[in-house]
Write a protein that holds these residues in place. Structure first.
Motif, PDB file in Angstrom:
ATOM      1  N   THR A   1       0.826  -1.209   0.000  1.00 31.85           N
ATOM      2  CA  THR A   1       0.000   0.000   0.000  1.00 31.85           C
ATOM      3  C   THR A   1       0.867   1.268   0.000  1.00 31.85           C
ATOM      4  OG1 THR A   1      -1.803  -1.208   1.045  1.00 31.85           O
ATOM      5  CG2 THR A   1      -1.914   1.179   1.135  1.00 31.85           C
ATOM      6  N   PRO A   2       1.880   1.369   0.859  1.00 31.27           N
ATOM      7  CA  PRO A   2       2.774   2.526   0.765  1.00 31.27           C
ATOM      8  C   PRO A   2       3.424   2.670  -0.619  1.00 31.27           C
ATOM      9  CG  PRO A   2       3.117   1.408   2.840  1.00 31.27           C
ATOM     10  CD  PRO A   2       2.178   0.545   2.051  1.00 31.27           C
ATOM     11  N   ALA A   3       3.863   1.561  -1.184  1.00 33.44           N
ATOM     12  CA  ALA A   3       4.466   1.634  -2.523  1.00 33.44           C
ATOM     13  C   ALA A   3       3.439   2.091  -3.548  1.00 33.44           C
ATOM     14  CB  ALA A   3       5.046   0.266  -2.906  1.00 33.44           C
ATOM     15  N   ALA A   4       2.194   1.645  -3.377  1.00 33.43           N
ATOM     16  CA  ALA A   4       1.126   2.051  -4.297  1.00 33.43           C
ATOM     17  C   ALA A   4       0.878   3.560  -4.210  1.00 33.43           C
ATOM     18  CB  ALA A   4      -0.159   1.284  -3.967  1.00 33.43           C
ATOM     19  N   ILE A   5       0.927   4.088  -3.018  1.00 34.36           N
ATOM     20  CA  ILE A   5       0.733   5.535  -2.836  1.00 34.36           C
ATOM     21  C   ILE A   5       1.817   6.305  -3.587  1.00 34.36           C
ATOM     22  CG2 ILE A   5       0.875   7.378  -1.090  1.00 34.36           C
ATOM     23  CD1 ILE A   5      -0.542   5.322   0.841  1.00 34.36           C
ATOM     24  N   MET A   6       3.059   5.842  -3.456  1.00 33.07           N
ATOM     25  CA  MET A   6       4.151   6.516  -4.155  1.00 33.07           C
ATOM     26  C   MET A   6       3.982   6.382  -5.674  1.00 33.07           C
ATOM     27  SD  MET A   6       5.586   7.692  -1.484  1.00 33.07           S
ATOM     28  CE  MET A   6       6.965   8.574  -2.227  1.00 33.07           C
ATOM     29  N   ALA A   7       3.478   5.230  -6.113  1.00 36.29           N
ATOM     30  CA  ALA A   7       3.288   5.005  -7.546  1.00 36.29           C
ATOM     31  C   ALA A   7       2.212   5.936  -8.111  1.00 36.29           C
ATOM     32  CB  ALA A   7       2.909   3.537  -7.802  1.00 36.29           C
ATOM     33  N   ILE A   8       1.170   6.162  -7.339  1.00 38.27           N
ATOM     34  CA  ILE A   8       0.110   7.085  -7.791  1.00 38.27           C
ATOM     35  C   ILE A   8       0.665   8.502  -7.913  1.00 38.27           C
ATOM     36  CG2 ILE A   8      -2.071   8.182  -7.096  1.00 38.27           C
ATOM     37  CD1 ILE A   8      -2.847   5.439  -5.839  1.00 38.27           C
ATOM     38  N   LEU A   9       1.406   8.935  -6.909  1.00 38.82           N
ATOM     39  CA  LEU A   9       2.007  10.275  -6.952  1.00 38.82           C
ATOM     40  C   LEU A   9       2.924  10.403  -8.164  1.00 38.82           C
ATOM     41  CD1 LEU A   9       2.797  10.654  -3.128  1.00 38.82           C
ATOM     42  CD2 LEU A   9       1.083  11.971  -4.413  1.00 38.82           C
ATOM     43  N   ALA A  10       3.685   9.348  -8.426  1.00 36.96           N
ATOM     44  CA  ALA A  10       4.628   9.385  -9.552  1.00 36.96           C
ATOM     45  C   ALA A  10       3.883   9.385 -10.887  1.00 36.96           C
ATOM     46  CB  ALA A  10       5.577   8.185  -9.472  1.00 36.96           C
ATOM     47  N   TYR A  11       2.857   8.550 -10.983  1.00 41.28           N
ATOM     48  CA  TYR A  11       2.115   8.437 -12.250  1.00 41.28           C
ATOM     49  C   TYR A  11       1.540   9.787 -12.662  1.00 41.28           C
ATOM     50  CZ  TYR A  11      -1.216   6.737 -15.735  1.00 41.28           C
ATOM     51  OH  TYR A  11      -1.913   6.532 -16.903  1.00 41.28           O
ATOM     52  N   TYR A  12       1.040  10.527 -11.690  1.00 43.00           N
ATOM     53  CA  TYR A  12       0.424  11.825 -11.983  1.00 43.00           C
ATOM     54  C   TYR A  12       1.417  12.986 -11.876  1.00 43.00           C
ATOM     55  CZ  TYR A  12      -4.208   9.760 -12.322  1.00 43.00           C
ATOM     56  OH  TYR A  12      -5.296   9.022 -12.730  1.00 43.00           O
ATOM     57  N   ASN A  13       2.711  12.649 -11.798  1.00 44.58           N
ATOM     58  CA  ASN A  13       3.763  13.675 -11.741  1.00 44.58           C
ATOM     59  C   ASN A  13       3.533  14.705 -10.645  1.00 44.58           C
ATOM     60  OD1 ASN A  13       5.540  12.925 -13.890  1.00 44.58           O
ATOM     61  ND2 ASN A  13       3.870  13.461 -15.298  1.00 44.58           N
ATOM     62  N   LEU A  14       3.092  14.240  -9.509  1.00 41.56           N
ATOM     63  CA  LEU A  14       2.858  15.157  -8.394  1.00 41.56           C
ATOM     64  C   LEU A  14       4.148  15.282  -7.585  1.00 41.56           C
ATOM     65  CD1 LEU A  14      -0.655  13.752  -7.467  1.00 41.56           C
ATOM     66  CD2 LEU A  14      -0.155  15.927  -8.630  1.00 41.56           C
ATOM     67  N   ASP A  15       4.610  16.481  -7.407  1.00 37.16           N
ATOM     68  CA  ASP A  15       5.856  16.729  -6.678  1.00 37.16           C
ATOM     69  C   ASP A  15       5.741  16.312  -5.221  1.00 37.16           C
ATOM     70  OD1 ASP A  15       7.499  17.694  -8.602  1.00 37.16           O
ATOM     71  OD2 ASP A  15       7.099  19.822  -8.192  1.00 37.16           O
ATOM     72  N   VAL A  16       6.771  15.667  -4.740  1.00 37.69           N
ATOM     73  CA  VAL A  16       6.831  15.293  -3.328  1.00 37.69           C
ATOM     74  C   VAL A  16       7.942  16.085  -2.623  1.00 37.69           C
ATOM     75  CG1 VAL A  16       7.274  13.381  -1.740  1.00 37.69           C
ATOM     76  CG2 VAL A  16       5.899  12.988  -3.793  1.00 37.69           C
ATOM     77  N   GLU A  17       9.036  16.282  -3.320  1.00 36.16           N
ATOM     78  CA  GLU A  17      10.205  16.930  -2.711  1.00 36.16           C
ATOM     79  C   GLU A  17       9.858  18.299  -2.122  1.00 36.16           C
ATOM     80  OE1 GLU A  17      14.073  16.456  -4.448  1.00 36.16           O
ATOM     81  OE2 GLU A  17      14.448  18.606  -4.304  1.00 36.16           O
ATOM     82  N   GLY A  18      10.230  18.467  -0.867  1.00 35.21           N
ATOM     83  CA  GLY A  18      10.012  19.744  -0.195  1.00 35.21           C
ATOM     84  C   GLY A  18       8.592  19.972   0.305  1.00 35.21           C
TER      85      GLY A  18
END
Lengths: 285, 285
Positions: free
Chosen positions: B142-159
């Motif tokens: 589930t945590p990996a899936a959350i990161m995959a969703i953020l990545a798929y939609y190019n949503l910035d995480v850094e900062g």
């Protein structure tokens, strides 16, 4: 702040060492001398000092200190071989590999090679995982020392907002997990954090674990917060601007004489616990 | 919020499964059929459904699903024996023990018994530690899936400031570590957190991982925040009050159809990666 409580690490460390000394005496009565093996690779003067301090601290409590000094040119393979030998040596109860190692060595591989049962310095990923999930392993010594200081002074952690500045594998990350397990709400900050001052200023407990002298400013500290300075920079300078932070904090650790001595006492304590486990195994065998 | 982006997990999952299917075909050309063993203990209807969904998803991609169903009265010892057998079975590449197990079983001991190389569901403490220290192991799905969703939609995480509500070993804690490794500033909250609303309202990214239906209120969400709902409560209800949160969020995952399908796709993907590693070992042998 008037009446800021100085969290005196030397007092906490003495208390911890007293309890450890009693256990050492009991073990020696059973014919077991708790032994910490320290591995120093290369000739970094600070590292030599740290390793010597740890070894001397062992011997002061009647423990054995097995001091291994490998040359600057040591390869990863050679270091792994040394660790493998210590892993299988029944007389060695704890293994400490002094960080940092020379650049040609895969430090992570070396840490990972330490037997979990002897990882009294809390550097393996497995030990980290068990600590984070709140069972089993020895936590990293500095994070454990921070928790010991908070406990010694009866400072509440539950429900408090703890802000950790730093995310290293042996300090920022594990202390975040220990604080979380102690029911703090935990914010972990680092070099990419935006508006660090605003975040730190929310902390009821602020842990400075960033490795930059006087990085944490007094005006960032909420009135009445607890400041724990885990920094130890050249010249005995902490990560927090002590004088300015102390004006706002209700309690603060000095540098030196704060987290540092408790870290060493924790290392000794965890080595002796490892030796006690050996003793228990022997008795049941 | 006008134009709130719906983070469609079914699309992300299809994309991931497509890539996984290609790898499955390649492996089968080499005579290797990636195999996930699922262990269900007892007769909990929800658990039966979850395990069946996972098994069916495997088979749809041409993978093998080894479904083991143990009785409600299974002992810890019996479960450990089953896991030990699967650990040494070369045809099994991943092992999933469905949570929860009946109360007489030591679930943590069972999780810990899974071979790290087959821990494709990311439940062991060792896997957690490697994930947290950013190397090696398979993260919890589930945590990996959350990161995959953020990545798929190019949503910035850094900062960004990520606020995680929940601290379970397979969700809140590991997703906090993954977000931290992706350079977010991370606050982890839980049942002892004081003034949760004020903390959640600071989040640029809010992860709801608390297991309580509609627990996260719309008025807690900062305008423009990203809301990831990892909850899945009876009746297909998420941990966030979707309609109200969507009014404030710039992007949000629905329930169902958000994190859930990506979690299963991640499980399949990680099982196939485990099978690929076997294949690489065979080739070099």
């Amino acid at each position: 702040m008037k009446n800021t409580l100085i969290l005196d690490g030397t007092v906490v460390a003495e208390d911890m060492k007293q309890a450890t000394k009693e256990k050492v005496d009991q073990l020696k009565n059973q014919g077991i001398t708790p032994c910490l093996a320290t591995i120093l690779v290369g000739d970094d003067p600070s590292s030599e000092t740290y390793v010597r301090m740890k070894g001397n601290a062992c011997e002061k409590l009647g423990m054995e200190s097995r001091r291994i000094h490998l040359p600057e040119t040591t390869t990863t393979e050679e270091l792994l071989q040394t660790i493998a030998t210590l892993n299988t040596d029944d007389r060695v109860h704890g293994i400490l590999l002094q960080h940092p190692v020379p650049p040609q060595i895969d430090e992570r591989a070396a840490f990972e090679a330490i037997d979990l049962a002897k990882d009294v310095d809390g550097v393996t990923s497995w030990g980290f995982g068990q600590t984070a999930l709140n069972f089993g392993a020895y936590p990293s010594c500095t994070p454990a020392a921070i928790m010991a200081i908070l406990a010694y002074y009866n400072l509440d952690v539950e429900g408090k907002h703890a802000v950790v500045v730093g995310r290293s594998p042996i300090l920022g990350k594990p202390v975040s997990m220990l604080l979380l397990n102690a029911n703090a709400t935990v914010t972990t900050c680092h070099s990419k954090t935006q508006d660090l001052a605003a975040i730190v200023s929310q902390g009821d407990i602020v842990v400075a674990a960033v490795g930059k002298p006087h990085f944490i400013k007094g005006e960032w500290i909420k009135k009445g917060a607890i400041v724990i300075d885990a920094g130890y920079n050249p010249g005995n300078i902490g990560d927090a601007d002590y004088d300015e932070c102390a004006k706002h904090a209700s309690a603060i650790t000095p540098v030196p004489g704060g987290v540092g001595p408790v870290t060493i006492a924790t290392l000794l304590s965890q080595t002796v616990i490892a030796a006690e486990k050996t003793s228990a195994v022997n008795e049941s065998a």
